[in-house]
Scaffold this active site. Structure first.
Site, short mmCIF file in Angstrom:
data_model
loop_
_atom_site.label_atom_id
_atom_site.label_comp_id
_atom_site.label_asym_id
_atom_site.label_seq_id
_atom_site.Cartn_x
_atom_site.Cartn_y
_atom_site.Cartn_z
N ARG A 90 0.82 -1.21 0.00
CA ARG A 90 0.00 0.00 0.00
C ARG A 90 0.85 1.26 0.00
NH1 ARG A 90 -3.04 0.71 5.36
NH2 ARG A 90 -4.39 -0.93 4.59
N TYR A 91 2.01 1.21 0.65
CA TYR A 91 2.87 2.40 0.77
C TYR A 91 4.12 2.20 -0.08
CZ TYR A 91 0.06 3.13 5.02
OH TYR A 91 -0.97 3.30 5.92
N ARG A 94 7.37 0.27 1.94
CA ARG A 94 7.23 -0.90 2.81
C ARG A 94 6.08 -1.77 2.35
NH1 ARG A 94 5.30 3.79 4.56
NH2 ARG A 94 3.67 4.01 6.13
N CYS A 103 -3.30 -17.86 14.46
CA CYS A 103 -2.93 -17.07 15.64
C CYS A 103 -3.13 -17.95 16.86
CB CYS A 103 -3.81 -15.83 15.78
SG CYS A 103 -3.60 -14.69 14.41
N CYS A 107 -8.76 -13.06 18.01
CA CYS A 107 -9.36 -11.89 18.65
C CYS A 107 -10.68 -11.60 17.96
CB CYS A 107 -8.44 -10.69 18.52
SG CYS A 107 -6.75 -11.07 19.00
N CYS A 110 -10.71 -8.71 15.29
CA CYS A 110 -9.64 -8.72 14.29
C CYS A 110 -10.07 -8.08 12.96
CB CYS A 110 -9.20 -10.16 14.01
SG CYS A 110 -7.87 -10.26 12.79
N ARG A 112 -8.70 -8.59 10.17
CA ARG A 112 -8.62 -9.58 9.10
C ARG A 112 -9.46 -10.81 9.41
NH1 ARG A 112 -2.78 -8.66 9.02
NH2 ARG A 112 -2.94 -6.63 8.02
N ASP A 271 -11.37 -0.53 12.84
CA ASP A 271 -11.76 -0.49 11.42
C ASP A 271 -13.24 -0.85 11.27
OD1 ASP A 271 -9.18 0.19 10.49
OD2 ASP A 271 -8.54 -1.90 10.66
N ASP A 308 -7.17 4.14 10.02
CA ASP A 308 -6.77 3.53 8.76
C ASP A 308 -7.93 3.78 7.78
OD1 ASP A 308 -5.13 2.19 7.01
OD2 ASP A 308 -4.74 0.54 8.39
N LYS A 315 -3.02 4.99 6.54
CA LYS A 315 -3.24 5.43 7.91
C LYS A 315 -3.03 6.94 8.03
CE LYS A 315 -1.43 1.11 9.89
NZ LYS A 315 -0.96 0.41 8.68
C1 LIG Z 1 -0.18 -0.55 8.63
C2 LIG Z 1 0.43 -0.99 7.41
C3 LIG Z 1 1.79 -0.78 7.17
C4 LIG Z 1 2.70 -0.13 8.19
O1 LIG Z 1 2.45 1.19 8.37
P1 LIG Z 1 3.33 2.03 9.39
O2 LIG Z 1 2.63 3.35 9.48
O3 LIG Z 1 4.71 2.10 8.84
O4 LIG Z 1 3.33 1.29 10.71
C5 LIG Z 1 2.30 -1.18 5.96
N1 LIG Z 1 1.54 -1.75 5.02
C6 LIG Z 1 0.22 -1.96 5.21
C7 LIG Z 1 -0.57 -2.57 4.14
C8 LIG Z 1 -0.37 -1.60 6.42
O5 LIG Z 1 -1.67 -1.83 6.63
S1 SF4 Z 2 -5.87 -9.21 15.87
FE1 SF4 Z 2 -6.20 -10.79 14.30
S2 SF4 Z 2 -4.18 -11.16 13.40
FE2 SF4 Z 2 -3.86 -10.10 15.37
S3 SF4 Z 2 -3.56 -11.75 16.89
FE3 SF4 Z 2 -5.72 -11.21 16.92
S4 SF4 Z 2 -6.69 -12.63 15.47
FE4 SF4 Z 2 -4.49 -12.67 15.06
#
Ligand SMILES: *Cc1c(COP(=O)(O)O)cnc(C)c1O
Ligand code: SF4
Length: 346
Positions: A90-91, A94, A103, A107, A110, A112, A271, A308, A315
C-alpha cells in the site's frame, strides 16, 4: 513437546470444550465460531477470570458478531492492494507480508477476521515464494512487515527460512514482525527463538496488548527476552469499546508497557470490519482520550492515534486540536491543561 506447543495443542477451539471451563452458552458460541474461528490458549483463558471482563470480551465469541449489516469484509481493501496473494503493498517504501494464517488466539475484533484462521486463507510454500519474488523485484521496498495471522505460530525453522531469504535482498534494510504472542502465548518467546531472531537485525517487533491485565509476569518475561536481544519493541493497541476506552485503563496500560520496555506505537481506531461494530468507539471518544493523556503521561508512553482510511487509502494520525487560531503575528493555542497561550512570531 514444548510448553508453547502444549498450549496450542490444548487450546480451546470447540464450543463444548470451552463451556466446560467457562460460563458460556455453547450453542451461541458455535453459531459465531462457524463463521469466525475460535481459539483461546489455556494461558489466556486463565487470565479471563470473569464473564464480561475486558479479556473475556476480546476472546469469547459474541452473537453481536453476526449482527453487523454495515460492516465491510475487507475495509482496508487489502485484497485489491495485493500484487500476489498475502502480500499487501500500500505504501511506497514498505510492504506487509502475511506468512501465517494462524494465531494463538482469534481476537473477536480482528481486522482480518474475513480470513485469519479460516480454511480459505491458504498460506503455502508457493504463496511465500511468490511474496519473496515480488520483494526481490520491487526495489523501492526497504522494509518488510512480516505478519499474518501470527508469524510466531510458525516453527523457528520455517520462520528463519523466510527471514534468511528476505535478508538476502539487498534493498531491504529493515525487518519488522507483528506478533501478539507476547500477550496471548508468551511462552512462545523462547531463548531459541530469540537467538535465531537476533541474527536478522535490524529487526523490530510490534506486539499487541490492549489491557493492563494482559501484562503478566509471563508477558513481562517474553518482552525482556526480546528486548535483551536488542530488538526494539512497539505496541499496536486497538481502541475497544468497554475494554480500554477510558483514560484510567489506557494510562495504566501505557505505563505498564514502558515498564516492560515496550514503546507504545499506535492506538488504532477500530476499522469498519464486518462483525466488529460492537467494539467500535466513535472518533470523538478517541480524541478525548488522547487529550486526557497528552501532557499528563510521559511522552514516551503516548502512542499515535491512527485511523486507517477505508478503501486502503492508508493510515492517518488523529490528534486533538490545540490550535485556537493561526495569526500573522502569532499562533494562539491552549496548553494541555486548557490554558490559553500564544507563541508570537518575532
Ligand atoms: C499498517 C500498514 C503498514 C505499516 O504502516 P506504518 O505506518 O509504517 O506502521 C504497511 N503496510 C500496510 C498494508 C499496512 O496496513
Ligand atoms: S488481531 Fe487478528 S491477526 Fe492479530 S492476533 Fe488477533 S486474530 Fe491474530
Amino acid at each position: 513437546m514444548t510448553d508453547w506447543q502444549n498450549q496450542l495443542k490444548n487450546a480451546f477451539s470447540s464450543p463444548e470444550y470451552l463451556s466446560q471451563h467457562l460460563d458460556c452458552n455453547p450453542t451461541e458460541i458455535a453459531a459465531v465460531s462457524s463463521r469466525y474461528p475460535l481459539r483461546i490458549t489455556p494461558y489466556y483463558l486463565e487470565l479471563i477470570k470473569q464473564v464480561g471482563s475486558p479479556l473475556f470480551r476480546q476472546a469469547i465469541p459474541d452473537l453481536q458478531e453476526l449482527d453487523d449489516p454495515l460492516g465491510m469484509l475487507d475495509p482496508l481493501a487489502e485484497e485489491s492492494l495485493s500484487p500476489v496473494p498475502h502480500l499487501v503493498h500500500r505504501y511506497p517504501d514498505r510492504a506487509l507480508f502475511l506468512v501465517s494464517s494462524q494465531c494463538a488466539m482469534y481476537c473477536r475484533f480482528c481486522t482480518r477476521k474475513r480470513k485469519v484462521g479460516k480454511k480459505s486463507m491458504q498460506v503455502s510454500q508457493k504463496s511465500i515464494a511468490a511474496g519473496i519474488q515480488y520483494l526481490k523485484n520491487t526495489p523501492q521496498i526497504r522494509e518488510v512487515l512480516i505478519s499474518g495471522g501470527d508469524p510466531f505460530l510458525l516453527s523457528d525453522k520455517a520462520l528463519e527460512d523466510i527471514l534468511q531469504q528476505i535478508k538476502k535482498i539487498q534493498h531491504i534494510k529493515v525487518i519488522r514482525i507483528g506478533s501478539r504472542t507476547p500477550c496471548t502465548l508468551p511462552m512462545r518467546i523462547t531463548p531459541e527463538l530469540v537467538n535465531m531472531l537476533k541474527k536478522y537485525h535490524p529487526l523490530y517487533i510490534n506486539t499487541h496488548f490492549n489491557h493492563p491485565a494482559e501484562i503478566t509476569p509471563e508477558a513481562e518475561q517474553a518482552c525482556a527476552l526480546l528486548a535483551d536481544a536488542g530488538i526494539p519493541l512497539g505496541c499496536q493497541t486497538v481502541l475497544l469499546k468497554g475494554i480500554n476506552d477510558s483514560v484510567a485503563v489506557l494510562q495504566e496500560l501505557l505505563y505498564r508497557l514502558l515498564e516492560v520496555r515496550v514503546r507504545p506505537y499506535y492506538l488504532m481506531q477500530a476499522d469498519l470490519t464486518e462483525g466488529t461494530a460492537h467494539f467500535r468507539t466513535d472518533v470523538t471518544t478517541g480524541l478525548a482520550l488522547m487529550r486526557g493523556l497528552i501532557g499528563r503521561v510521559s511522552g514516551m508512553a503516548i502512542p499515535t492515534y491512527i485511523l486507517d482510511a477505508p478503501g486502503g487509502k492508508g493510515k492517518i494520525p488523529l490528534t486533538p486540536d490545540y490550535i485556537l487560531s493561526h495569526q500573522e503575528s502569532s499562533l494562539d493555542f491552549i496548553s494541555y491543561e486548557g490554558i490559553p497561550c500564544s507563541y508570537p512570531f518575532l
